[in-house]
Scaffold this active site. Structure first.
Site, PDB file in Angstrom:
ATOM      1  N   ARG A  10      -5.022   0.249  -3.187  1.00  0.00           N
ATOM      2  CA  ARG A  10      -5.463   0.024  -1.797  1.00  0.00           C
ATOM      3  C   ARG A  10      -4.424   0.597  -0.842  1.00  0.00           C
ATOM      4  O   ARG A  10      -3.361   1.070  -1.273  1.00  0.00           O
ATOM      5  CB  ARG A  10      -5.725  -1.455  -1.526  1.00  0.00           C
ATOM      6  CG  ARG A  10      -4.533  -2.368  -1.732  1.00  0.00           C
ATOM      7  CD  ARG A  10      -4.975  -3.825  -1.593  1.00  0.00           C
ATOM      8  NE  ARG A  10      -3.952  -4.761  -1.974  1.00  0.00           N
ATOM      9  CZ  ARG A  10      -3.017  -5.243  -1.155  1.00  0.00           C
ATOM     10  NH1 ARG A  10      -2.968  -4.847   0.090  1.00  0.00           N
ATOM     11  NH2 ARG A  10      -2.126  -6.115  -1.589  1.00  0.00           N
ATOM     12  N   GLY A  11      -4.754   0.550   0.461  1.00  0.00           N
ATOM     13  CA  GLY A  11      -3.826   1.006   1.490  1.00  0.00           C
ATOM     14  C   GLY A  11      -3.414   2.464   1.290  1.00  0.00           C
ATOM     15  O   GLY A  11      -4.203   3.313   0.865  1.00  0.00           O
ATOM     16  N   ILE A  12      -2.159   2.750   1.585  1.00  0.00           N
ATOM     17  CA  ILE A  12      -1.646   4.124   1.472  1.00  0.00           C
ATOM     18  C   ILE A  12      -1.778   4.613   0.031  1.00  0.00           C
ATOM     19  O   ILE A  12      -2.137   5.766  -0.227  1.00  0.00           O
ATOM     20  CB  ILE A  12      -0.158   4.173   1.925  1.00  0.00           C
ATOM     21  CG1 ILE A  12      -0.036   3.790   3.400  1.00  0.00           C
ATOM     22  CG2 ILE A  12       0.441   5.551   1.663  1.00  0.00           C
ATOM     23  CD1 ILE A  12       1.395   3.520   3.866  1.00  0.00           C
ATOM     24  N   GLY A  73       4.698  -2.168  -2.587  1.00  0.00           N
ATOM     25  CA  GLY A  73       5.728  -2.753  -1.745  1.00  0.00           C
ATOM     26  C   GLY A  73       5.219  -3.968  -1.008  1.00  0.00           C
ATOM     27  O   GLY A  73       4.012  -4.138  -0.817  1.00  0.00           O
ATOM     28  N   TYR A 135      13.609  -6.176   3.481  1.00  0.00           N
ATOM     29  CA  TYR A 135      12.682  -5.036   3.436  1.00  0.00           C
ATOM     30  C   TYR A 135      13.454  -3.764   3.817  1.00  0.00           C
ATOM     31  O   TYR A 135      13.396  -2.751   3.123  1.00  0.00           O
ATOM     32  CB  TYR A 135      11.512  -5.277   4.400  1.00  0.00           C
ATOM     33  CG  TYR A 135      10.475  -4.176   4.409  1.00  0.00           C
ATOM     34  CD1 TYR A 135       9.600  -4.013   3.335  1.00  0.00           C
ATOM     35  CD2 TYR A 135      10.371  -3.297   5.492  1.00  0.00           C
ATOM     36  CE1 TYR A 135       8.640  -2.995   3.351  1.00  0.00           C
ATOM     37  CE2 TYR A 135       9.413  -2.288   5.510  1.00  0.00           C
ATOM     38  CZ  TYR A 135       8.553  -2.151   4.439  1.00  0.00           C
ATOM     39  OH  TYR A 135       7.615  -1.147   4.443  1.00  0.00           O
ATOM     40  N   LYS A 139      14.270  -0.422   1.475  1.00  0.00           N
ATOM     41  CA  LYS A 139      13.813   0.934   1.820  1.00  0.00           C
ATOM     42  C   LYS A 139      14.991   1.900   1.962  1.00  0.00           C
ATOM     43  O   LYS A 139      14.881   3.072   1.588  1.00  0.00           O
ATOM     44  CB  LYS A 139      12.966   0.896   3.097  1.00  0.00           C
ATOM     45  CG  LYS A 139      11.652   0.122   2.919  1.00  0.00           C
ATOM     46  CD  LYS A 139      10.808   0.725   1.808  1.00  0.00           C
ATOM     47  CE  LYS A 139       9.494   0.026   1.595  1.00  0.00           C
ATOM     48  NZ  LYS A 139       8.701   0.589   0.490  1.00  0.00           N
ATOM     49  N   ILE A 168       2.000   2.038   9.779  1.00  0.00           N
ATOM     50  CA  ILE A 168       0.716   2.627   9.380  1.00  0.00           C
ATOM     51  C   ILE A 168      -0.275   1.465   9.328  1.00  0.00           C
ATOM     52  O   ILE A 168       0.067   0.394   8.803  1.00  0.00           O
ATOM     53  CB  ILE A 168       0.797   3.272   7.962  1.00  0.00           C
ATOM     54  CG1 ILE A 168       2.029   4.185   7.808  1.00  0.00           C
ATOM     55  CG2 ILE A 168      -0.504   4.005   7.618  1.00  0.00           C
ATOM     56  CD1 ILE A 168       2.020   5.453   8.609  1.00  0.00           C
TER      57      ILE A 168
HETATM   58  P1  NDP Z   1      -0.567  -2.663   1.390  1.00  0.00           P
HETATM   59  O1  NDP Z   1      -0.126  -4.061   1.613  1.00  0.00           O
HETATM   60  O2  NDP Z   1      -1.876  -2.212   1.911  1.00  0.00           O
HETATM   61  O3  NDP Z   1      -0.472  -2.288  -0.156  1.00  0.00           O
HETATM   62  C1  NDP Z   1       0.617  -2.702  -0.940  1.00  0.00           C
HETATM   63  C2  NDP Z   1       0.382  -2.225  -2.355  1.00  0.00           C
HETATM   64  O4  NDP Z   1       1.467  -2.671  -3.182  1.00  0.00           O
HETATM   65  C3  NDP Z   1      -0.899  -2.786  -2.943  1.00  0.00           C
HETATM   66  O5  NDP Z   1      -1.503  -1.798  -3.705  1.00  0.00           O
HETATM   67  C4  NDP Z   1      -0.401  -3.930  -3.813  1.00  0.00           C
HETATM   68  O6  NDP Z   1      -1.290  -4.159  -4.888  1.00  0.00           O
HETATM   69  C5  NDP Z   1       0.934  -3.358  -4.307  1.00  0.00           C
HETATM   70  N1  NDP Z   1       1.850  -4.419  -4.729  1.00  0.00           N
HETATM   71  C6  NDP Z   1       2.463  -5.347  -3.948  1.00  0.00           C
HETATM   72  N2  NDP Z   1       3.174  -6.191  -4.713  1.00  0.00           N
HETATM   73  C7  NDP Z   1       3.010  -5.778  -6.001  1.00  0.00           C
HETATM   74  C8  NDP Z   1       3.492  -6.251  -7.242  1.00  0.00           C
HETATM   75  N3  NDP Z   1       4.309  -7.311  -7.345  1.00  0.00           N
HETATM   76  N4  NDP Z   1       3.107  -5.600  -8.362  1.00  0.00           N
HETATM   77  C9  NDP Z   1       2.286  -4.527  -8.294  1.00  0.00           C
HETATM   78  N5  NDP Z   1       1.809  -4.021  -7.142  1.00  0.00           N
HETATM   79  C10 NDP Z   1       2.159  -4.655  -6.008  1.00  0.00           C
HETATM   80  O7  NDP Z   1       0.606  -1.786   2.016  1.00  0.00           O
HETATM   81  P2  NDP Z   1       0.700  -0.242   2.394  1.00  0.00           P
HETATM   82  O8  NDP Z   1      -0.344   0.559   1.744  1.00  0.00           O
HETATM   83  O9  NDP Z   1       0.873  -0.182   3.842  1.00  0.00           O
HETATM   84  O10 NDP Z   1       2.137   0.068   1.753  1.00  0.00           O
HETATM   85  C11 NDP Z   1       2.357   0.964   0.690  1.00  0.00           C
HETATM   86  C12 NDP Z   1       3.825   1.347   0.697  1.00  0.00           C
HETATM   87  O11 NDP Z   1       4.136   2.013   1.918  1.00  0.00           O
HETATM   88  C13 NDP Z   1       4.778   0.161   0.607  1.00  0.00           C
HETATM   89  O12 NDP Z   1       5.880   0.486  -0.206  1.00  0.00           O
HETATM   90  C14 NDP Z   1       5.238  -0.022   2.039  1.00  0.00           C
HETATM   91  O13 NDP Z   1       6.494  -0.637   2.118  1.00  0.00           O
HETATM   92  C15 NDP Z   1       5.276   1.428   2.500  1.00  0.00           C
HETATM   93  N6  NDP Z   1       5.223   1.573   3.947  1.00  0.00           N
HETATM   94  C16 NDP Z   1       4.203   1.015   4.663  1.00  0.00           C
HETATM   95  C17 NDP Z   1       4.182   1.110   6.030  1.00  0.00           C
HETATM   96  C18 NDP Z   1       3.125   0.447   6.862  1.00  0.00           C
HETATM   97  O14 NDP Z   1       3.342   0.292   8.087  1.00  0.00           O
HETATM   98  N7  NDP Z   1       1.971   0.086   6.326  1.00  0.00           N
HETATM   99  C19 NDP Z   1       5.230   1.862   6.752  1.00  0.00           C
HETATM  100  C20 NDP Z   1       6.234   2.420   5.887  1.00  0.00           C
HETATM  101  C21 NDP Z   1       6.218   2.282   4.548  1.00  0.00           C
HETATM  102  P3  NDP Z   1      -1.644  -5.651  -5.401  1.00  0.00           P
HETATM  103  O15 NDP Z   1      -1.527  -6.582  -4.240  1.00  0.00           O
HETATM  104  O16 NDP Z   1      -3.011  -5.542  -5.968  1.00  0.00           O
HETATM  105  O17 NDP Z   1      -0.619  -5.926  -6.457  1.00  0.00           O
END
Ligand code: NDP
Length: 228
Positions: A10-12, A73, A135, A139, A168
Site C-alpha cells: 500500500r501507499g508509496i 516504515g 523517526y 531516516k 506525501i
Molecule cells: P504507509 O503507512 O502508507 O505504508 C507503510 C508501509 O510499511 C505499509 O506497506 C506497511 O504494511 C509497511 N509496514 C509498516 N510496519 C511494518 C512492519 N512491522 N512489517 C512489515 N511492513 C510494515 O506509509 P507510506 O507509504 O507513506 O510510507 C512508505 C515509506 O516512505 C516509509 O518508510 C516512510 O517512512 C517513507 N516516507 C513517507 C513519507 C510520507 O509523508 N508519507 C515521507 C517520507 C518518507 P503493513 O501495515 O501491512 O505491514
C-alpha cells in the site's frame, strides 16, 4: 528479474511495486497485512520486518534478487519524552535495523552474482530535526547506511541509494496535524506535496536505469522546501 520490496502492499510501496511489475520484474512484497487482490506479478509474503530473523527467512525462500527496496516504515505522533525503550527499539527495528541487515545480506548475494541495486526510503525527517525524534534518527541512519553499503560493495557492482521525500499524502500522514500539513504545503514552490507516483518513479529509476555513478547518494523530493 526479481525484486523484494518491504511494505509494497500500500501507499508509496504499492506504487513502486506496480511500476516494477510494469518494467517486467517479479515483485516480492513483505508486509504484515498483505494485499487483497495482488496484481499479476506481485507475490505477497506475510512478514513483520521488526523481526529480522523472520524477514531473512522469507528473503532466503525468495532467493537471489536484482533489486531490494527498503520501504516499510512507521512514524509515531509522539514527542521525545513520550517514548519508552520498547517503542524506541520497535521503530528502529522497523525503519532501520532490519533494513540495514537485510541490505547487507542481499548486497553480499548481489556482489557474488555480479551486482544489484538497493534503494531505501529516507525522508526529509532525517535532515530537519523532526518532531518524532526516533523517526528522524531512523531516516538519517538509513541514508548513511546506504552510503556505507555503496562503499563496501560498490566495486562488486552493488548500487545503494536513498530518496528523501517531504510529506506525501498516504496513510502515514494521518498522524500529522492539519495546521502543520498546511504550513508544510505553503512552503513548497508549487503549493503541493509530491505524489506517491512521483516518489515511485524516482525510486524505480534509481533501482533500474540511473547511471551507476549515482551510488551512496540521496535524492530529495520536497518541491523546494529543503535545499541541502
Ligand atoms: P504507509 O503507512 O502508507 O505504508 C507503510 C508501509 O510499511 C505499509 O506497506 C506497511 O504494511 C509497511 N509496514 C509498516 N510496519 C511494518 C512492519 N512491522 N512489517 C512489515 N511492513 C510494515 O506509509 P507510506 O507509504 O507513506 O510510507 C512508505 C515509506 O516512505 C516509509 O518508510 C516512510 O517512512 C517513507 N516516507 C513517507 C513519507 C510520507 O509523508 N508519507 C515521507 C517520507 C518518507 P503493513 O501495515 O501491512 O505491514
Amino acid at each position: 528479474m526479481k525484486a523484494i520490496i518491504t511494505g509494497g502492499n500500500r501507499g508509496i510501496g504499492l506504487e513502486i511495486s506496480k511500476r516494477l511489475i510494469a518494467l517486467g520484474y517479479e515483485v516480492h512484497v513483505l508486509s504484515r497485512s498483505g494485499i487483497s487482490t495482488p496484481p499479476e506479478g506481485l507475490f505477497s509474503w506475510a512478514a513483520d520486518v521488526s523481526d529480522y530473523e523472520q524477514t531473512i527467512q522469507i528473503a532466503d525462500k525468495i532467493g537471489p534478487v536484482n533489486i531490494l527496496i527498503n520501504n516499510a516504515g512507521i512514524m509515531n505522533a509522539k514527542t521525545a519524552s513520550d517514548y519508552n525503550q520498547d517503542e524506541i527499539l520497535h521503530i528502529l527495528n522497523v525503519n532501520l535495523i532490519t533494513s540495514v541487515r537485510l541490505s547487507v545480506r542481499l548486497a553480499e548475494q548481489m556482489a557474488n552474482n555480479g551486482g544489484g541495486r538497493i534503494v531505501s526510503m529516507g525522508s526529509i525527517a532525517g535532515e530537519i530535526g523532526h518532531p518524532d525524534i526516533w523517526y528522524g534518527i531512523s531516516k538519517a541512519g538509513i541514508t548513511n547506511a546506504m552510503r556505507s553499503i555503496a562503499r563496501a560493495f560498490g566495486l562488486k557492482g552493488v548500487i545503494a541509494n536513498s530518496v528523501a521525500p517531504g510529506p506525501i499524502d498516504t496513510a502515514m500522514m494521518k498522524n500529522i496535524p492539519q495546521d502543520r500539513k498546511d504550513r508544510l504545503k505553503a512552503a513548497t514552490i508549487r503549493q503541493r506535496f509530491c505524489t506517491a507516483e512521483e516518489v515511485a518513479k524516482t525510486v524505480c529509476w534509481l533501482a533500474t536505469d540511473a547511471p551507476e555513478c549515482i551510488n551512496g547518494e540521496v535524492i530529495d523530493l520536497n518541491n523546494g522546501t529543503n535545499y541541502r
